[in-house]
Every structure is written in C-alpha cells, then in structure tokens.
Design an enzyme around this catalytic site. Structure first.
Site, PDB file in Angstrom:
ATOM      1  N   CYS A   1       1.020  -0.860   0.209  1.00 43.93           N
ATOM      2  CA  CYS A   1       0.164   0.001   0.507  1.00 43.93           C
ATOM      3  C   CYS A   1       0.511   1.436   0.019  1.00 43.93           C
ATOM      4  O   CYS A   1       0.843   2.164  -0.674  1.00 43.93           O
ATOM      5  CB  CYS A   1      -0.900   0.183   1.233  1.00 43.93           C
ATOM      6  SG  CYS A   1      -0.286   0.347   2.626  1.00 43.93           S
TER       7      CYS A   1
ATOM      8  N   HIS B   1      -1.159   1.121   8.174  1.00 44.68           N
ATOM      9  CA  HIS B   1      -1.374   1.239   6.344  1.00 44.68           C
ATOM     10  C   HIS B   1      -1.338   2.690   5.521  1.00 44.68           C
ATOM     11  O   HIS B   1      -1.813   3.716   6.680  1.00 44.68           O
ATOM     12  CB  HIS B   1      -3.346   1.143   6.206  1.00 44.68           C
ATOM     13  CG  HIS B   1      -3.414   0.683   4.994  1.00 44.68           C
ATOM     14  ND1 HIS B   1      -2.921  -0.047   3.549  1.00 44.68           N
ATOM     15  CD2 HIS B   1      -4.742   1.519   3.843  1.00 44.68           C
ATOM     16  CE1 HIS B   1      -4.148   0.055   2.173  1.00 44.68           C
ATOM     17  NE2 HIS B   1      -4.629   1.762   2.494  1.00 44.68           N
TER      18      HIS B   1
ATOM     19  N   ASN C   1      -7.503   6.007   0.001  1.00 43.29           N
ATOM     20  CA  ASN C   1      -6.741   4.796   0.709  1.00 43.29           C
ATOM     21  C   ASN C   1      -6.359   3.897  -0.386  1.00 43.29           C
ATOM     22  O   ASN C   1      -6.842   3.828  -1.309  1.00 43.29           O
ATOM     23  CB  ASN C   1      -8.370   3.917   1.100  1.00 43.29           C
ATOM     24  CG  ASN C   1      -7.688   2.598   1.877  1.00 43.29           C
ATOM     25  OD1 ASN C   1      -6.697   1.980   1.285  1.00 43.29           O
ATOM     26  ND2 ASN C   1      -8.120   2.384   2.123  1.00 43.29           N
TER      27      ASN C   1
ATOM     28  N   ASP D   1      47.485  -5.702  21.871  1.00 40.32           N
ATOM     29  CA  ASP D   1      46.668  -7.284  21.637  1.00 40.32           C
ATOM     30  C   ASP D   1      45.904  -5.993  23.481  1.00 40.32           C
ATOM     31  O   ASP D   1      46.622  -6.606  23.876  1.00 40.32           O
ATOM     32  CB  ASP D   1      47.278  -7.939  21.816  1.00 40.32           C
ATOM     33  CG  ASP D   1      46.591  -8.992  22.451  1.00 40.32           C
ATOM     34  OD1 ASP D   1      44.897  -8.493  22.207  1.00 40.32           O
ATOM     35  OD2 ASP D   1      47.043  -9.883  22.689  1.00 40.32           O
TER      36      ASP D   1
END
EC number: 3.4.22.52
Length: 716
Positions: free
Chosen positions: A115, A272, A296, A630
């Site tokens: 959508c 949505h 929509n 190290d």
C-alpha cells in the site's frame, strides 16, 4: 505472435564497478540520460521483436515463481497456487495502457502488502509532469506493440530505465496485484512490475514507507512529521507542499502486529499508507474550516466521520464549492477535517522535489551533494556512538558552512543567525536482499563540530581519541530500520563532520548520504592519504652482522647457507611456539613463500644471510607492536586494533585498503593472528619501499610495462 527470448549481457564484479564509474563521468544517470537497467535497451529490444514478429519475454525477470517471491509468495506457497502469467491481450480484447490520462483511481491494491508504494503512485498522478518522468509517453497495446514496456526510476542517486514484458500474475483471469478500477487499463500494474524487478521480486515490496516510493519516483528527499508534536503551522506547510507538487503520505501507527490493517470504528486502516491528495479551506456556517483530502489505495474503505462522503457537513457548504471538491462515494478518496486528521493519524511524510525549504515563505532551491559509501565488517562498520572502541572507523564526511540563511520576514529577532541544511542517509538494495534473510538495518548519523586546531586541514579521518573527548553537536532524530533517515538542521557557520553508521558494529551495507544546503557549502569525504613514514632501513653487509646471528643462521640454513620456504616455516613456527601468549596456528607454507618472494633480492627463491637479517629484525619489531595493541591480551588482535597497529607501524591507509587487508588477513570472527599480522606488515613495508625505489622523480607515480607488472604481482 511467438515469444522472443532475449538474454541480457551485462558486467559484474570489478568490471561492473569500472563501467559504472565511467558512466558517471559521461553524465549517465541523470533523468535525461538514464542508465539502461541491466544493460537492456527498450527501443532496441522493441524493434528486434517487431522485426521477428515475436513478443518480448524478459529473462532478466522471467514469469516464474521466483519472481513472485521467496517466502509468503515463494514457489511452494499456497498463496501462489493457481497463479498464471498472462498478457493483457489475453485478458481483454482491447487492453489500454492509459485511459483518459492517469488518475488516482487507476491504482487499486491487490493481494500484496505494498500500500505504501500504491499511495506514492496515487500521489504521482496529481502531477502530470512528474508522472511522465516515470511513465514515458508513447506506449500502448496498439501502435508498435511488442509485449515490452519501460519505466524510469530513481535508484540511489541515479535514474535507471527499466524494461519489463507485459506478462502479469493472474488468478481466475484477474490480476493478482495492483489493478485499475478501469478494468482494461494496465499502466499501474506494469509500473508495479518494473518496481518489483529492481527489488528482486513482488514479495520484496511488502511493507514499507510511502517515502520510499516518493523518492524513487522523483529523486526528492522526504521529511517526516510526528503529528503528536507537529509544528503549529503544519496545515500551511501542507498547502505549500501541495502547491509546489510535493508528494505527501500519512499513516496510523500500530501497537502490535494484531493491529496491522485493523479497521477503526470510523473506517480508517491502521498500519496502512494513505496518500494526501488535496487540502482546502471551506466556509462552513460562517466559519473557515481546514479540510484535507486522503486516498486509501484499496480503492474502498473510507472515513465515515465528519466531512466524509455524504456526511451532513457538506449540506452547509456552497453547492458550487461542493461540486468543485468532487465528493464521490466509495472510490477510496475522502475528505476529513484537519483537526480529525491530527487526532486520527500518527505520521506525515512530505517528499520535497527540489527540495524546497517548506518552512520558508518563498521558494528556495537547495544546493545538493551526494556521496556513496559502504560499511564493511572489521574496517568501516563501527556502529553508533554507544560503541566508542569502533565508532571512529565509520566513514566520515566534512561540511563547511560559511553563509548564513537569509533573514526570515516573519522572525522578529527571536533566532540567532545560522546555516540551514538537511542530511539524508539511505541504505541501498535492502529489499532486494530480503530473499537472503537480510532486511533493513537500523541506521542514523551524528554531527560533530571540528575544533579550531583541526579546521582547514586537508582530508584527515578523525581518530578514536577525538570522539572519546568530544560530544556530538547534532544527530539524526533517531536510529531506525527504515531505508532512509533524514533530519533538518540549523547550525552556526563552521566546519562539521558527519558520521553515518548502523546502530550496531559489524553490520554490512552500502549507503548514500545526501546533503542539501540553502546556501553554498563545501563538502568532502574524509579519508587518510596513503603514505608510509618508515625509518631508513639499515642494510648491513655480511661482515657487519653480529657473529652470534651468523652462528644462528649457519645452524638454521644448513650447508647451502640459504633458507628455503620450508626452512623458514620451520624456523618461524619453532620461535612462535615458545610464545604461549600468542594465538596462532603457525605460519603456513603459502605465507612463508610470500615472505621469501618479497624479501628475496636476487630472485633465487631463498633468503641469504643479509635478507634473513632484514626479515628477522622486522619480525621482532612487529612482535612488540602486536603485543602493544593486543589490548585485551587475548593473543590476537581485533580488526580495529589491527588498524591502530598498522598506523603505529608507520602506515597511513585509506578505507578501501583497510577493507582489503581485513578481508585477506582476518579470521571469520575478525580476529587477526600474529602470523597474519606479520605477513600483512611484511607485504606493506616491502611494497612501500619497492615503490619508493622506483619513484625516482618523487611524483607519486610509477609506470610499469606488462612484464614488470606480472613480475611484481606474481611474486607478491
């Protein structure tokens, strides 16, 4: 017509990178000179098919289950059962590409959670010029039809022309995915297919933000507004954005996966994407009311509250105005009051096309700069500021702000002068990699002010100590797993360093960083210049070498007084076995062969007394450096500790060289053993010294013929 199978041929790997760089230098990638995606030329392919009387079939994105998806829409998914790929000419006797122009109702969502994309397409139809930058004119199912169509998309800084065939997924004779309310119209379905192609599959389009589609259709940049804390003039911002053709989208956040696409009491859909398609002030019973128009992508399910289709509020509006606003029933589009919009929705996205300064009362074109970069494990993927041991290795970019903004006519001395700019960080190709289990990384950036003592210096990558003692001046509003994070800033003139990163270290990815400023500003990528600060190496004659060392050499070398590759391996492994604090599996035969080749000056494949003396002294020096860096005394170095050790040894390297070194010399867990560390430094030191010897005019350039090049690379 028969179907024509045409397999594209295009470059990969290093050759592709070279080709891409050359293309940029030629100006390819601008909209008017779009790059042919995967090397496919629309017009050539169309003419080829017409000449042979065949319809195009795209083998670069074939009509097979893998093009649908990889999981929910994978080859064995029940959701793909019964899907058949058909051409519009098989579905309708008179298919059309576009009917009466492209409109918002041409986009109706199908059985795919995209959508967000369809909301962006719907917004695109509001601007005919923008639409036809993406959907080129002159395409149809009649004149010159050959089953091939093309679309132009913006992809991470460049425009690409994407070719597709018109075989579309159908079930029971109907399109499965996006379709038009006008049944025989197919431009939107074909555009969705082109977008699926560049992202690897249809399923890769599931879930996203409207801003992605906005930007890929325009090349613009998106700003986000959280409506709970939106500026007071947001409605005016929306009006101006719509007037100048910006694309707008909005959504309602969900609190759990159960809320996804849940419908509220007043028929709004949570989680949505909606497109904002209009805004209008209307006179209602003597008062001006701010309205906003939404759509929509489903093409149905509309708001049922105040100002919805058929609501009583419309009876209080002048009939002419009501007709102008075209209130229709159940087309997916609806009006609502701006007050309800602010209450019901969570987020608004505005894609600025230029981009323009929306907070200004007049149009301003922004100056834009784009950089491409990478995050690589062990070399340039340092994570965010929460990881101070590695944050400094991230890519860095300098901004020089000099000119302040023009005065704001609405400001009455309330703000200090400053320089406005917008930063947008975008991660590349993540949708395409979903099928491999990779998704969006969590990304963001921080902005640091350059202190006076470092201002004006050439490109120098800032080191760990700087970030340990300096706080950021600004940063992205959040680290988030979206394709793009963008934030607008206003800072005093000066120099600043931008550090884009993933949230956690060692997360790999490619990115684009875009910089937009209202006034001219200088920008550059920070990277150390490649150089070596090495002491002059004292090469002794055999007579000058210590007698004890000579005695040791005689014992090790044997009768021929030279050390072979196998002998060197035995010697070195015997020595390091006595150092129990070192994590190492021992020197391999290949690494010893490499050291012999690099140190062997007379080319006989063995080391004499003088050559071995040089190597021996180097290894002793490397051992002390290894122990110094190290830091956790684990017996090995991390990739990031190795970077500091290399610099301490006198080498300044750029990001690309560090990437290559970590790839070649680190273990899968990014640890660097002592033997690999030695091999790396021997190679670096020898190659730097060799180059210095050949660079007789000290111009930093050495020319090789083919024989010399092969000789060097074969022995390196």
């Amino acid at each position: 017509m028969a179907e024509e199978f045409i397999t594209p041929v295009y470059c990969t790997g290093v050759s592709a990178q070279v080709q891409k760089q050359r293309a940029k230098e030629l100006g390819l990638g601008r909209h008017e000179n779009a790059i042919k995606y995967l090397g496919q030329d629309y017009e050539q392919l169309r003419v080829h098919c017409l000449q042979r009387g065949a319809l195009f079939r795209d083998e670069a994105f074939p009509p097979v289950p893998q093009s649908l998806g990889f999981k929910e829409l994978g080859p064995n998914s029940s959701k793909t059962y019964g899907i058949k790929w058909k051409r519009p000419t098989e579905l309708f006797s008179n298919p059309q590409f576009i009917v009466d122009g492209a409109t918002r109702t041409d986009i109706c969502q199908g059985a795919l959670g995209d959508c967000w994309l369809l909301a962006a397409i719907a917004s695109l139809t509001l601007n005919d010029t923008l639409l036809h930058r993406v959907v080129p004119h002159g395409q149809s199912f009649q004149d010159g039809y050959a089953g091939i169509f093309h679309f132009q998309l913006w992809q991470f800084g460049e425009w690409v022309d994407v070719v597709v065939d018109d075989l579309l997924p159908t079930k029971d004779g109907k399109l499965v995915f996006v379709h038009s309310a006008q049944g025989n119209e197919f431009w939107s379905a074909l555009l969705e297919k082109a977008y699926a192609k560049v992202n690897g599959s249809y399923e890769a389009l599931s879930g996203g933000s409207t801003s992605e589609g906005f930007e890929d259709f325009t090349g613009g940049v998106t700003e986000w507004y959280e409506l709970r804390k939106a500026p007071s003039d947001l409605y005016n911002i929306i009006l101006k954005a719509l007037e100048r053709g910006s694309l707008l989208g909005c959504s309602i956040d969900i609190s759990s996966i159960l809320d996804m696409e849940a419908v509220t009491f007043k028929k709004l859909v949570k989680g949505h994407a909606y497109s904002v398609t209009g805004a209008k002030q209307v006179n209602y019973q003597g008062q001006m009311v701010n309205l906003i128009r939404m759509r929509n992508p489903w093409g149905e399910v509309e708001w049922t509250g105040a100002w919805s289709d058929g609501s009583s509020e419309w009876n209080g509006v002048d009939p002419y105005m009501r007709e102008q606003l075209r209130v229709k029933m159940e087309d997916g589009e609806f009006w609502m009051s701006f007050r309800d919009f602010m209450r019901e929705f969570t987020r608004l996205e505005i894609c600025n096309l230029t981009p323009d300064a929306l907070k200004s009362q007049r149009f301003r074109n922004w100056n834009t700069t784009l950089y491409e970069g990478t995050w690589r494990r062990g070399s340039t993927a340092g994570g965010c500021r929460n990881y101070p041991a590695t944050f400094w290795v991230n890519p860095q970019f300098k901004i020089r702000l000099e000119e302040t903004d023009d005065p704001d006519p609405d400001d009455y001395g309330g703000r200090e002068s400053g320089c406005s700019f917008l930063l947008a960080l975008m991660q590349k190709h993540r949708r395409r990699e979903r099928r491999f289990g990779r998704d969006m990384e969590t990304i963001g950036f921080a902005v640091y002010e350059v202190p006076p003592e470092l201002m004006g210096q050439p490109a120098v990558h800032l080191k760990r100590d700087f970030f340990l003692s300096n706080a950021s001046r600004a940063r992205s509003e959040q680290f988030i797993n979206l394709r793009e994070v963008s934030t607008r800033f206003r800072l005093p003139p000066g120099e600043y360093v931008v550090v884009p990163s993933t949230f956690e270290p060692n997360k790999e990815g490619d990115f684009v960083l875009r910089f937009f400023s209202e006034k001219s500003a200088g920008t550059q990528e920070l990277d150390d210049q490649v150089q070596a600060n090495l002491p002059d190496e004292q090469v002794l004659s055999e007579e000058e070498i210590d007698e004890n060392f000579k005695s040791l050499f005689r014992q090790l070398a044997g009768e021929d007084m030279e050390i072979s590759v196998k002998e060197l391996r035995t010697i070195l492994n015997r020595i390091i076995s006595k150092h129990k604090d070192l994590r190492t599996t021992g020197f391999s035969l290949e690494s010893c062969r490499s050291m012999v080749n690099l140190m062997d000056r007379d080319g006989n494949g063995k080391l004499g007394l003088v050559e071995f003396n040089i190597l021996w002294n180097r290894i002793r020096n490397y051992l002390s450096i290894f122990r110094k860096f190290d830091l956790d005394k684990s017996g090995s170095m991390s990739a990031y500790e190795m970077r500091m050790a290399i610099e301490f040894a006198g080498f300044k390297l750029n990001k690309k060289l560090y990437e290559l070194i970590i790839t070649r010399y680190s273990e899968p867990d990014l640890a660097v053993d002592f033997d690999n560390f030695v091999c790396c430094l021997v190679r670096l030191e020898t190659m730097f010294r060799f180059f210095k010897t050949l660079d007789t005019d000290l111009d930093g350039v050495v020319t090789f013929d083919l024989f010399k090049w092969l000789q060097l690379t074969m022995f390196a």
